[in-house]
Design an enzyme around this catalytic site. Structure first.
Site, PDB file in Angstrom:
ATOM      1  N   LYS A  45      -4.885   1.097  12.393  1.00  0.00           N
ATOM      2  CA  LYS A  45      -3.722   0.209  12.344  1.00  0.00           C
ATOM      3  C   LYS A  45      -2.630   0.686  13.290  1.00  0.00           C
ATOM      4  O   LYS A  45      -2.003  -0.117  13.999  1.00  0.00           O
ATOM      5  CB  LYS A  45      -3.193   0.137  10.907  1.00  0.00           C
ATOM      6  CG  LYS A  45      -4.128  -0.595   9.950  1.00  0.00           C
ATOM      7  CD  LYS A  45      -3.724  -0.385   8.492  1.00  0.00           C
ATOM      8  CE  LYS A  45      -4.740  -1.029   7.554  1.00  0.00           C
ATOM      9  NZ  LYS A  45      -4.458  -0.747   6.133  1.00  0.00           N
ATOM     10  N   GLN A  89      -0.784   2.054   1.688  1.00  0.00           N
ATOM     11  CA  GLN A  89      -2.224   2.217   1.863  1.00  0.00           C
ATOM     12  C   GLN A  89      -2.896   2.578   0.537  1.00  0.00           C
ATOM     13  O   GLN A  89      -2.478   3.497  -0.152  1.00  0.00           O
ATOM     14  CB  GLN A  89      -2.502   3.315   2.904  1.00  0.00           C
ATOM     15  CG  GLN A  89      -3.978   3.559   3.184  1.00  0.00           C
ATOM     16  CD  GLN A  89      -4.655   2.371   3.831  1.00  0.00           C
ATOM     17  OE1 GLN A  89      -4.095   1.721   4.704  1.00  0.00           O
ATOM     18  NE2 GLN A  89      -5.878   2.087   3.420  1.00  0.00           N
ATOM     19  N   ASP A 112       0.568  -7.153   4.028  1.00  0.00           N
ATOM     20  CA  ASP A 112      -0.791  -7.100   3.466  1.00  0.00           C
ATOM     21  C   ASP A 112      -1.110  -8.372   2.687  1.00  0.00           C
ATOM     22  O   ASP A 112      -2.265  -8.701   2.468  1.00  0.00           O
ATOM     23  CB  ASP A 112      -0.931  -5.895   2.529  1.00  0.00           C
ATOM     24  CG  ASP A 112      -1.613  -4.707   3.191  1.00  0.00           C
ATOM     25  OD1 ASP A 112      -2.396  -4.929   4.131  1.00  0.00           O
ATOM     26  OD2 ASP A 112      -1.371  -3.567   2.765  1.00  0.00           O
TER      27      ASP A 112
END
Length: 264
Positions: A45, A89, A112
């Site tokens: 990412k 995460q 997300d």
């Protein structure tokens, strides 16, 4: 167009777009683990962000952190106008409730797409739909089968396919072999996300079916999908080099959208 070529094209378009912006879009990633898979995801990412011209900030916290202290870190970013998107995460340590943490992220920064009030769909289903649209897939009245019912992939994937006018069915671990084979034999679009190596193998598929393989299974240092490669179908996404790239691409798209919403 292959997924790799599609992603490269879209990233180049975003790179040009970002290069013309006066303020650099910024993404923050909070990581509270040292999981090898998570480390690889975070590295990917951050690399994507750098390639596009987005600023990536990694905030790595000790695994012993309390839920209360983690929420304090999240709120710092929620209240920082210079940061446009935030990812926490997964997975998180056992002492922290993951579902609770997802609700702590400001919906406007939830790139997300996990918060119920988020402006964004979860990245994996959205990335899949965007790619299939680019491949000129016709969704209306197609029989779509989603294998797996997670809140991150299965359920939102089924909802998006239904909204595109597919006849959508969710299958899962309690689906009988007989029903599984019946639904697969009539499916035009199959999305599988259950984490079982080559679960799709000797079943009967339509020749013009599409199989989207979301599975990531590690075995002897290699990655395998939920579907055996090269099944007799029209289109099958590879593992590796498939849906994971689409997920990361969508994350960057969401970050840019969050940036524009904040600037406005």
């Amino acid at each position: 167009m292959s997924i790799k070529d599609y992603v490269a094209l879209k990233k180049e378009e975003m790179r040009k777009e970002v290069s013309e912006l006066k303020i650099v879009p910024t993404l923050a990633i909070i990581q509270v683990n040292d999981d090898p898979a998570s480390n690889a995801y975070v590295k990917g990412k951050l690399k994507d962000a750098e390639n596009i011209g987005i600023k990536g900030i990694l905030i790595k916290l000790d695994e012993s952190i309390s839920e209360e202290d983690l929420i304090k870190e999240i709120n710092k970013i929620n209240n920082d106008d210079s940061i446009h998107g935030l990812i926490v995460q997964m997975p998180l340590p056992k002492q922290i409730n993951e579902e609770h943490i997802k609700l702590m992220v400001d919906p406007k920064k939830d790139v997300d797409g996990f918060h119920p009030l988020s402006s964004f769909n979860p990245c994996t289903p959205q990335g899949i739909v965007d790619y299939l649209k680019a491949e000129n897939v016709d969704f209306a009245d197609k029989n779509a089968v989603v294998i797996g019912r997670s809140n991150i992939v299965g359920k939102p994937m089924a909802k998006m396919l239904t909204n595109l006018n597919c006849n959508t069915t969710i299958l899962h671990s309690k689906t009988s072999k007989k029903n599984l084979e019946m639904f697969l034999a009539n499916a035009d679009i199959i999305v599988i996300a259950i984490g079982k190596k080559w679960f799709l193998d000797k079943q009967t598929f339509k020749n013009d079916a599409i199989i989207v393989d979301v599975g990531i299974n590690r075995e002897d240092g290699k990655l395998y999908g939920d579907a055996r490669p090269d099944l007799n179908v029209k289109l099958q996404t590879p593992v590796p080099g498939g849906v994971g790239l689409l997920t990361r691409l969508t994350l960057m798209k969401n970050l840019l959208q969050a940036y524009y919403q904040e600037i406005k």
